[in-house]
Scaffold this motif. Structure first.
Motif, mmCIF file in Angstrom:
data_model
loop_
_atom_site.group_PDB
_atom_site.id
_atom_site.type_symbol
_atom_site.label_atom_id
_atom_site.label_comp_id
_atom_site.label_asym_id
_atom_site.label_seq_id
_atom_site.Cartn_x
_atom_site.Cartn_y
_atom_site.Cartn_z
ATOM 1 N N PRO A 1 -0.924 6.134 -20.602
ATOM 2 C CA PRO A 1 0.055 6.927 -19.838
ATOM 3 C C PRO A 1 1.490 6.589 -20.255
ATOM 4 N N LEU A 2 2.380 7.544 -20.051
ATOM 5 C CA LEU A 2 3.792 7.338 -20.384
ATOM 6 C C LEU A 2 4.536 6.633 -19.260
ATOM 7 N N PHE A 3 3.884 6.465 -18.139
ATOM 8 C CA PHE A 3 4.486 5.818 -16.971
ATOM 9 C C PHE A 3 3.428 4.951 -16.310
ATOM 10 N N GLN A 4 3.767 3.699 -16.041
ATOM 11 C CA GLN A 4 2.797 2.779 -15.452
ATOM 12 C C GLN A 4 3.540 1.705 -14.665
ATOM 13 N N VAL A 5 2.940 1.241 -13.558
ATOM 14 C CA VAL A 5 3.505 0.161 -12.755
ATOM 15 C C VAL A 5 2.450 -0.934 -12.611
ATOM 16 N N GLU B 1 0.827 -1.205 0.000
ATOM 17 C CA GLU B 1 0.000 0.000 0.000
ATOM 18 C C GLU B 1 0.865 1.259 0.000
ATOM 19 N N ARG B 2 1.967 1.234 0.746
ATOM 20 C CA ARG B 2 2.882 2.382 0.728
ATOM 21 C C ARG B 2 3.511 2.552 -0.652
ATOM 22 N N LEU B 3 3.812 1.436 -1.323
ATOM 23 C CA LEU B 3 4.388 1.499 -2.665
ATOM 24 C C LEU B 3 3.414 2.178 -3.628
ATOM 25 N N LYS B 4 2.144 1.854 -3.524
ATOM 26 C CA LYS B 4 1.142 2.478 -4.390
ATOM 27 C C LYS B 4 1.121 3.993 -4.201
ATOM 28 N N ALA B 5 1.192 4.424 -2.938
ATOM 29 C CA ALA B 5 1.199 5.862 -2.658
ATOM 30 C C ALA B 5 2.458 6.524 -3.203
ATOM 31 N N CYS B 6 3.592 5.819 -3.131
ATOM 32 C CA CYS B 6 4.856 6.374 -3.624
ATOM 33 C C CYS B 6 4.872 6.459 -5.152
ATOM 34 N N ILE B 7 4.211 5.524 -5.816
ATOM 35 C CA ILE B 7 4.101 5.583 -7.277
ATOM 36 C C ILE B 7 3.368 6.854 -7.688
ATOM 37 N N GLN B 8 2.291 7.168 -6.984
ATOM 38 C CA GLN B 8 1.544 8.399 -7.263
ATOM 39 C C GLN B 8 2.406 9.630 -6.992
ATOM 40 N N LYS B 9 3.213 9.559 -5.939
ATOM 41 C CA LYS B 9 4.071 10.687 -5.572
ATOM 42 C C LYS B 9 5.146 10.936 -6.624
ATOM 43 N N VAL B 10 5.713 9.877 -7.202
ATOM 44 C CA VAL B 10 6.723 10.034 -8.262
ATOM 45 C C VAL B 10 6.127 10.787 -9.448
ATOM 46 N N ALA B 11 4.891 10.426 -9.829
ATOM 47 C CA ALA B 11 4.231 11.122 -10.935
ATOM 48 C C ALA B 11 3.981 12.583 -10.595
ATOM 49 N N GLU B 12 3.657 12.837 -9.323
ATOM 50 C CA GLU B 12 3.404 14.213 -8.879
ATOM 51 C C GLU B 12 4.686 15.052 -8.935
ATOM 52 N N LEU B 13 5.824 14.457 -8.575
ATOM 53 C CA LEU B 13 7.107 15.175 -8.560
ATOM 54 C C LEU B 13 7.671 15.387 -9.962
ATOM 55 N N ASN B 14 7.244 14.556 -10.923
ATOM 56 C CA ASN B 14 7.766 14.638 -12.296
ATOM 57 C C ASN B 14 6.591 14.770 -13.265
ATOM 58 N N PRO B 15 6.125 16.001 -13.498
ATOM 59 C CA PRO B 15 4.920 16.210 -14.317
ATOM 60 C C PRO B 15 4.996 15.602 -15.715
ATOM 61 N N ILE B 16 6.200 15.410 -16.249
ATOM 62 C CA ILE B 16 6.310 14.814 -17.579
ATOM 63 C C ILE B 16 5.696 13.415 -17.605
ATOM 64 N N LEU B 17 5.712 12.732 -16.461
ATOM 65 C CA LEU B 17 5.146 11.388 -16.391
ATOM 66 C C LEU B 17 3.625 11.407 -16.485
ATOM 67 N N THR B 18 3.022 12.574 -16.273
ATOM 68 C CA THR B 18 1.557 12.690 -16.319
ATOM 69 C C THR B 18 1.079 13.104 -17.704
ATOM 70 N N GLY B 19 1.978 13.168 -18.670
ATOM 71 C CA GLY B 19 1.640 13.678 -19.989
ATOM 72 C C GLY B 19 1.375 12.604 -21.024
ATOM 73 N N LYS B 20 1.270 13.062 -22.282
ATOM 74 C CA LYS B 20 1.010 12.178 -23.402
ATOM 75 C C LYS B 20 1.662 12.736 -24.643
ATOM 76 N N LEU B 21 1.997 11.835 -25.578
ATOM 77 C CA LEU B 21 2.645 12.228 -26.825
ATOM 78 C C LEU B 21 1.636 12.762 -27.829
ATOM 79 N N TYR B 22 1.984 13.889 -28.460
ATOM 80 C CA TYR B 22 1.159 14.449 -29.526
ATOM 81 C C TYR B 22 2.049 15.126 -30.558
ATOM 82 N N PHE B 23 1.540 15.193 -31.810
ATOM 83 C CA PHE B 23 2.193 16.009 -32.828
ATOM 84 C C PHE B 23 1.566 17.399 -32.768
ATOM 85 N N LEU B 24 2.385 18.406 -32.523
ATOM 86 C CA LEU B 24 1.925 19.780 -32.473
ATOM 87 C C LEU B 24 2.818 20.626 -33.364
ATOM 88 N N ASN B 25 2.219 21.268 -34.365
ATOM 89 C CA ASN B 25 2.978 22.102 -35.310
ATOM 90 C C ASN B 25 4.123 21.334 -35.955
#
Length: 508
Positions: free
Chosen positions: A203-207, A110-134
């Motif tokens: 997602p670009l990051f998953q466990v 359960e602590r590991l699950k909370a830490c996985i969420q925290k890693v995504a929170e500390l590194n916003p790039i992990l919360t993103g998605k790939l797109y072609f823009l311009n």
């Protein structure tokens, strides 16, 4: 009689001419039909391409408007500019390692699950998605806010594992358990292909987690290659370990620092930049240009026509103790102050792959200084990549297999940046397909370090090798006593003395 004979001769010749005429007419009719069908087919394809392009452009405009309205595009991170390279990165597979570890009770999971969420929170790039823009491939952060999205998924273990004692198994047996019994329970295709619409987002990051008997845990950490390389992956796993230590109630009064990953605004543009900086234009074309692309497409077609179950994959287990002995035995102190495990393993692989003229290895560019960009002398400047930089910051070093059989040469290529080829002599296709590509993850794929737990075995996900186009191998940190190797070529001779000298006893 003469007249009758002449009449028959005339009729016979006329009949022959008529037959040939009709035959040619028949062929022309078929040829005309084939050409008409071909023209119709080509016209249909052209219309389809134009229509599909218009569809993509239309959806791209809708997507851009949607993203601009809901997200701050100024914070988007460039992966690649336009062109073929961006298209390759668009379909670049995800990667990761998975492990079985003991000592994981419910509280730790359960602590590991909370830490996985925290890693995504500390590194916003992990919360993103790939797109072609311009016309550029970019990551737009924030599409998966940790407050609304879970970056972990838990699966039930298969019935076949409920009565097994995983702690008593050898490393090779655990590899087979993961590959044959656990992985089939997980998603079979894990990738991060660009979507023009907002459907089927990945997602670009998953466990992925699976609880096993006797407080054992299977965990599989996955990231998109667009986010980074194996070093970036190690920063994320290290952050998880530090957050687990920080969240332990025993460490309330202990200061635990969490690894800070430096995410530049361009996390992929420096890929292979050091090689481009020293290679001539001709060498660069031979390695990255049209001949390589054409040959690679041929390999890709052959790969796609081969069913997944028929694609070759094998494992080797090497002994750390035997590798350390080889370091002392083969060290040439006049050329190098020391040898690394990578030097020994690469040399053994070169010695065993006699069917390949060129071998290549991956070298991280972190903490190295080089000139960039590659061919623009007016704009060239000295650049140093930070040690904690996220992104795909590496270069692939090709060299002749015969030279790579000497671990001292491997050390010179990897550590001292010694050129493997004279200018304008790099073989065509040196970085693709005909080259045997070896990626060494053993120094960066370290386990989650959590008090009271023990990693039993860890391996690179099979798709990294099994779904690779061309001969490839990956070296990984199996456990504290062994290094694992997985490869997809059938030309590796396991009976070679050099390889036998460093092989673990359980492989005998």
């Amino acid at each position: 009689t003469i007249r009758i004979s002449s009449f028959f001769i005339f009729c016979s010749s006329s009949s022959s001419s008529s037959f040939h005429y009709l035959h040619h007419l028949h062929l022309l009719h078929h040829l005309s039909a084939i050409m008409s069908a071909a023209m119709i087919g080509l016209t249909s394809i052209a219309i389809s391409i134009v229509g599909f392009h218009a569809y993509l452009v239309n959806n791209a405009k809708k997507l851009k408007a949607f993203l601009k309205e809901n997200y701050d595009l100024s914070k988007s991170i460039l992966v690649k500019g336009g062109g073929l390279e961006a298209m390759v990165w668009r379909i670049m597979p995800s990667f990761g390692t998975h492990a079985i570890a003991s000592g994981w009770d419910d509280e730790k999971v359960e602590r590991l699950k909370a830490c996985i969420q925290k890693v995504a929170e500390l590194n916003p790039i992990l919360t993103g998605k790939l797109y072609f823009l311009n016309g550029e491939l970019r990551i737009v952060p924030g599409l998966y806010p940790p407050s609304k999205h879970l970056f972990y998924k838990e699966y039930d273990m298969p019935e076949s594992l409920k009565d097994k004692d995983l702690g008593s198994m050898t490393a090779l047996q655990l590899l087979r358990v993961m590959q044959d019994e656990i992985l089939p329970c997980l998603p079979q295709r894990i990738s991060h292909v660009v979507n023009y619409e907002m459907r089927k987002e990945i997602p670009l990051f998953q466990v992925y987690l699976m609880r096993l008997p006797n407080n054992c845990l299977f965990y599989f950490i996955v990231i998109s290659h667009a986010i980074g390389d194996a070093s970036t992956y190690s920063f994320i796993t290290r952050s998880l370990s530090q957050l687990m230590e920080q969240s332990d109630s025993k460490n309330k009064n202990k200061q635990v620092d969490v690894t800070t990953i430096s995410w530049a605004n361009n996390c992929g543009s420096e890929k292979d930049c050091a090689l481009k900086g020293v290679a001539s234009k001709r060498d660069h074309y031979r390695m990255y240009g049209l001949p390589t692309i054409v040959h690679g497409l041929g390999q890709l077609i052959g790969f796609l026509l081969t069913p997944s179950e028929k694609r070759h994959q094998s494992f080797l287990i090497l002994s750390r103790e035997k590798i350390n002995k080889k370091k002392q035995e083969l060290l040439d102190k006049e050329r190098n102050p020391y040898l690394t495990s990578n030097d020994i393993i690469m040399a053994a692989m070169c010695d065993a792959t006699t069917n390949h003229r060129v071998v290549s290895m991956v070298v991280s560019m972190r903490s190295k200084t080089f000139r960039y960009p590659e061919f623009d002398d007016e704009k060239k400047k000295w650049v140093t990549i930070p040690k904690n930089a996220g992104g795909t910051l590496l270069r692939r070093v090709p060299f002749l297999r015969t030279k790579g059989c000497d671990p001292n040469m491997i050390h010179l290529y990897a550590r001292q940046n010694k050129p493997a080829f004279e200018p304008d002599t790099v073989p065509t296709y040196a970085l693709m397909t005909t080259a045997f590509a070896v990626s060494n993850w053993s120094s960066v794929t370290k386990p989650l370090v959590v008090e009271g737990t023990t990693r039993l075995a860890e391996m690179v996900h099979p798709s990294y090798i099994k779904n690779a186009v061309g001969p490839r191998s990956a070296v990984f940190d199996l456990d504290e006593n062994h290094i694992g190797v997985t490869y997809n070529t059938e030309s590796l001779d396991r009976s070679r003395p050099f390889l036998q000298d460093i092989m673990a006893s359980q492989m005998s």
